[in-house]
Design an enzyme around this catalytic site. Structure first.
Site, PDB file in Angstrom:
ATOM      1  N   CYS A 192      -7.078  55.156   2.338  1.00 46.92           N
ATOM      2  CA  CYS A 192      -6.838  54.013   3.230  1.00 46.92           C
ATOM      3  C   CYS A 192      -7.107  52.680   2.538  1.00 46.92           C
ATOM      4  O   CYS A 192      -6.176  52.006   2.115  1.00 46.92           O
ATOM      5  CB  CYS A 192      -7.710  54.146   4.478  1.00 46.92           C
ATOM      6  SG  CYS A 192      -7.292  55.580   5.500  1.00 46.92           S
ATOM      7  N   GLU A 245     -10.374  52.274   0.531  1.00 43.87           N
ATOM      8  CA  GLU A 245     -11.495  52.433  -0.375  1.00 43.87           C
ATOM      9  C   GLU A 245     -11.000  52.412  -1.828  1.00 43.87           C
ATOM     10  O   GLU A 245      -9.916  52.900  -2.134  1.00 43.87           O
ATOM     11  CB  GLU A 245     -12.252  53.718  -0.087  1.00 43.87           C
ATOM     12  CG  GLU A 245     -11.410  54.968  -0.085  1.00 43.87           C
ATOM     13  CD  GLU A 245     -10.535  55.139   1.150  1.00 43.87           C
ATOM     14  OE1 GLU A 245      -9.762  56.096   1.174  1.00 43.87           O
ATOM     15  OE2 GLU A 245     -10.629  54.310   2.084  1.00 43.87           O
TER      16      GLU A 245
END
Length: 786
Positions: free
Chosen positions: A430, A432
């Site tokens: 996502c 990170e």
């Protein structure tokens, strides 16, 4: 797109995901015959080899890139060594309306007879839950946090460029050299290292076996193929599969197939959170593209066709479903592969190439769920590329998301990465970030920060269940000022985070000991040199992240208490807590006062933003630098995926006027409807946080389609992105869709089958989402101007 790609797209779009028990049967039978004969790493590698030798392979009529994890497109295997599905799980998955996975009754019966009895008491999930302390169990059950590794293996792994320079045979030579250098006299770990290195060598062989089986199938098909063009394609595919992954690729086609075989290997070996990522795929492919187009052996259209076939291959691989699911549980078919496009190269220069533009064209034309994709913008990025990305964003598919390369390079360097390793890093999953090909950056689960405040306001009790799940920090009715309230909240935060980290470290050791990943270890830097597994401190860098959720909700709740209870003294603490406990029933005047007369986060209001900054910094203080078991550290990121919906479900009303059961805020985004001063104010609020101290922050924005109709509107969107990134923002993503369209899709889903929306770190088909997820998107602030 050409006719071949149209046919492949139609097939992947129309194919219903199914469950395959083939991998589980192969693994179970192999374990029954061989468990105890080998060390655990070698056993895992031999199991992977057995799967590569025996699982059904697939070669579709139009395919140019080959390989499936299951026996057919969207046939998803199970991983009983990690989590073993029950008969009830299968029945629910087979019959529920959303995120359905079909499975035959015959397969369910076989699974019940052969797989479930063997793995009972042996799964990693059972090991975890049989050892956790009661305080952790109480907090987990209350929804104070989640734990990723109770469902899947650690993941979020991305590759660097080594597999385009080395094949499996080259890796085996490295492994053999390190085996020869082991010192059994001076190194007490030499025997363990030898077993791990032997396992890696077996895993290399397994990948080659898998590719050769595809080569043989393509050669057989070519002999009987009546269409001369297709026969030539099959012979070419066989040649490619004979070359890679055994050897380094030489051509654009071989490079894509090389990555795909490695991708399949990592997600077949274990079911990691989340799927493998190619990292900067455009940067890896650009040298092959440039060389071949210059030599006249590859055209732009041919390259685009091959990449489109790869895109569809990724889309064929839906996420394996969880165990213990329910008919309405939120979920997604998306397995979170994220292609990083653009950014900078390892020397800090602009990395945008013609391949980058081809990828953006494919995103726009194919309009499919996977792979996820993101554009990476730095001060070196040409404005032409950002505008090209903005035009794709304007289509309203939720792709691509946008990352600030300059900021995340600083984030990675702050964590201890070298400059070159940081520049080669980026995003997986996502939002990170990590050092591609050199780091295990493990997401351990979500932290429900507003729930921790709720427990604080109830002196350690969960008001939804009446059970104790935290420590006693005092009756808030006795607090004399806001500072005493916040001190109690901080104590509760510290307690919950401590519980989370202690068990996360235990789980890390469970995976290192019982579920090593020898194939993944081959392709991650330093695992071979150290003779240690990816899950056992093998990589150069080893990071654990805790994803903190609900910054907007907790900020606004604290702001409401501070203003209305302690500063203005409009309401007594007892009155506010009583109203919250009753879900504001009979107290709508109070609720509307709070909603309309409280400084909320996301409006460039220093009072509210100061509270957000305090919470953010205190989360950093409690998480940042805590040791993990692999010589690395814990870090924070601000990510929710869809967990902010689940977290809202396990909470009552909150002091900011949010009603019971409603979702909390996602990532670092403002609470729904709280950002009333437009996107410019939102980015000003978020810019007050130091994003370089995190490992990722998430910002969702929703615009009306009418806002981006003209070319000058595209320029405004680019200016908004550049402004946010100049202020230090990490990430931003957009939904370009109006509420009327979303409501119409709910009323007539058949007319909106391909409506993609941006959730939180990924996109999903609107009509594959349950009502809670759909409503969460609808409730987001609908911006009519910049």
């Amino acid at each position: 797109m050409n006719e071949r790609v149209q046919r492949l797209r139609r097939q992947t779009f129309e194919t219903q995901p199914s469950l395959s028990i083939e991998r589980a049967l192969i693994e179970t039978r192999f374990y029954q015959e061989n468990l105890g004969k080998h060390s655990i790493p070698v056993m895992r590698a031999l199991t992977y080899l057995e799967i590569c030798r025996n699982h059904t392979i697939y070669l579709g009529d139009d395919e140019l890139i080959v390989g499936e994890r299951g026996p057919a497109p969207k046939a998803v295997p199970t991983f009983p060594e990690l989590t073993c599905h029950s008969v009830e799980d299968f029945q629910v998955l087979n019959t529920r309306e959303q995120q359905r996975y079909t499975i035959s009754q015959e397969d369910i019966d076989t699974y019940e007879r052969e797989v479930i009895p063997y793995w009972k008491g042996r799964t990693v999930r059972e090991r975890i839950f049989s050892h956790v302390p009661p305080e952790w169990q109480a907090a987990y059950e209350a929804g104070l946090f989640t734990e990723f590794m109770e469902q899947r293996a650690p993941g979020h792994t991305s590759l660097d460029g080594k597999i385009y320079r080395m094949g499996m045979l080259d890796f085996k030579k490295q492994i053999e050299a390190h085996l020869d250098r082991l010192d059994y006299l001076a190194d007490p770990d030499a025997t363990d290292k030898a077993e791990e290195l032997k396992a890696m060598a077996i895993a290399c062989d397994a990948a080659i076996v898998f590719a050769n089986r595809h080569a043989e199938l393509a050669e057989q098909r070519a002999l009987t193929e009546k269409n001369p063009q297709r026969a030539a394609e099959l012979r070419k595919m066989a040649e490619v599969c004979r070359r890679v992954p055994a050897n380094a690729p030489r051509t654009f086609h071989e490079a894509i197939q090389m990555y795909w075989f490695v991708h399949l290997g990592t997600i077949t070996e274990l079911n990691g959170w989340d799927a493998m990522n190619p990292g900067h795929f455009d940067q890896h492919l650009a040298p092959f593209y440039n060389a071949e187009t210059a030599a006249g052996t590859l055209t732009r259209d041919q390259a685009k066709e091959l990449l489109s076939c790869f895109w569809i291959k990724v889309n064929n691989h839906t996420a394996p479903p969880k165990v213990g699911i329910t008919a309405r549980e939120s979920g997604t078919y998306n397995d979170f592969t994220n292609l990083n496009i653009g950014g900078v190269d390892r020397n800090g220069g602009n990395a945008v190439s013609e391949v980058s533009y081809i990828m953006l064209e494919i995103v726009e034309e194919l309009h499919i769920l996977q792979p996820g994709n993101s554009v990476h913008i730095s001060t070196k990025t040409p404005e032409q590329f950002l505008k090209a990305a903005a035009r794709v964003i304007r289509q309203g598919h939720g792709y691509p998301s946008v990352f600030n390369a300059d900021t995340y390079i600083m984030e990675l360097m702050r964590q201890g990465k070298s400059l070159h390793d940081a520049r080669e890093g980026g995003c997986s999953g996502c939002i990170e970030v990590g050092a591609f090909g050199k780091e295990a950056y493990v997401l351990t689960g979500y932290l429900n920060v507003p729930k921790i405040l709720e427990v604080t306001l109830n002196n350690g009790m969960d008001p939804c269940t009446g059970k104790r799940c935290g420590i006693q920090t005092g009756d808030p009715r006795d607090f004399k000022n806001y500072e005493e309230l916040y001190e109690a909240f901080h104590k509760q935060l510290s307690f919950v985070i401590d519980q989370k980290i202690r068990v996360s470290n235990y789980i890390d050791r469970m995976f290192a000991k019982y579920a090593p990943a020898p194939f993944l270890s081959v392709v991650i830097e330093d695992c071979i040199a150290k003779g240690r597994d990816y899950y056992d401190a093998g990589p150069r860098y080893n990071t654990n992240y805790i994803q903190c959720t609900g910054l907007g909700t907790v900020t606004d709740s604290l702001a409401a208490i501070k203003k209305h209870v302690f500063e203005d003294k409009r309401y007594a603490m007892d009155a506010l807590l009583d109203a919250v406990a009753k879900n504001f029933e009979g107290n709508e005047v109070m609720r509307q006062t709070i909603l309309n007369r409280t400084p909320f986060f996301g409006n460039d209001d220093d009072e509210a933003d100061g509270i957000a900054l305090k919470v953010y910094n205190d989360l950093l203080g409690l998480i940042e630098g805590q040791p993990n078991t692999k010589g690395g550290k814990f870090h924070l990121n601000m990510l929710s995926t869809t967990c902010h919906i689940y977290f809202g479900k396990v909470m009552g009303a909150t002091p900011n006027g949010r009603l019971a059961g409603k979702s909390i805020s996602d990532g670092t985004s403002p609470s729904h409807g709280a950002d009333t001063h437009g996107p410019a104010a939102v980015i000003q609020s978020l810019a007050k946080l130091d994003h370089t101290m995190s490992g990722g922050t998430l910002l969702n924005q929703r615009f009306l389609p009418s806002l981006l109709k003209k070319d000058e509107d595209i320029a405004k969107l680019c200016h908004l992105i550049r402004s946010y990134f100049t202020l230090g923002g990490h990430h931003i993503q957009f939904n370009i869709v109006d509420t009327a369209t979303l409501r119409a899709a709910q009323e007539c889903p058949e007319d909106y089958k391909d409506l993609l929306v941006r959730m939180a770190g990924y996109s999903d088909y609107f009509n594959d989402m349950n009502e809670d997820l759909q409503q969460e998107v609808i409730d987001r602030t609908e911006n009519e101007s910049f």
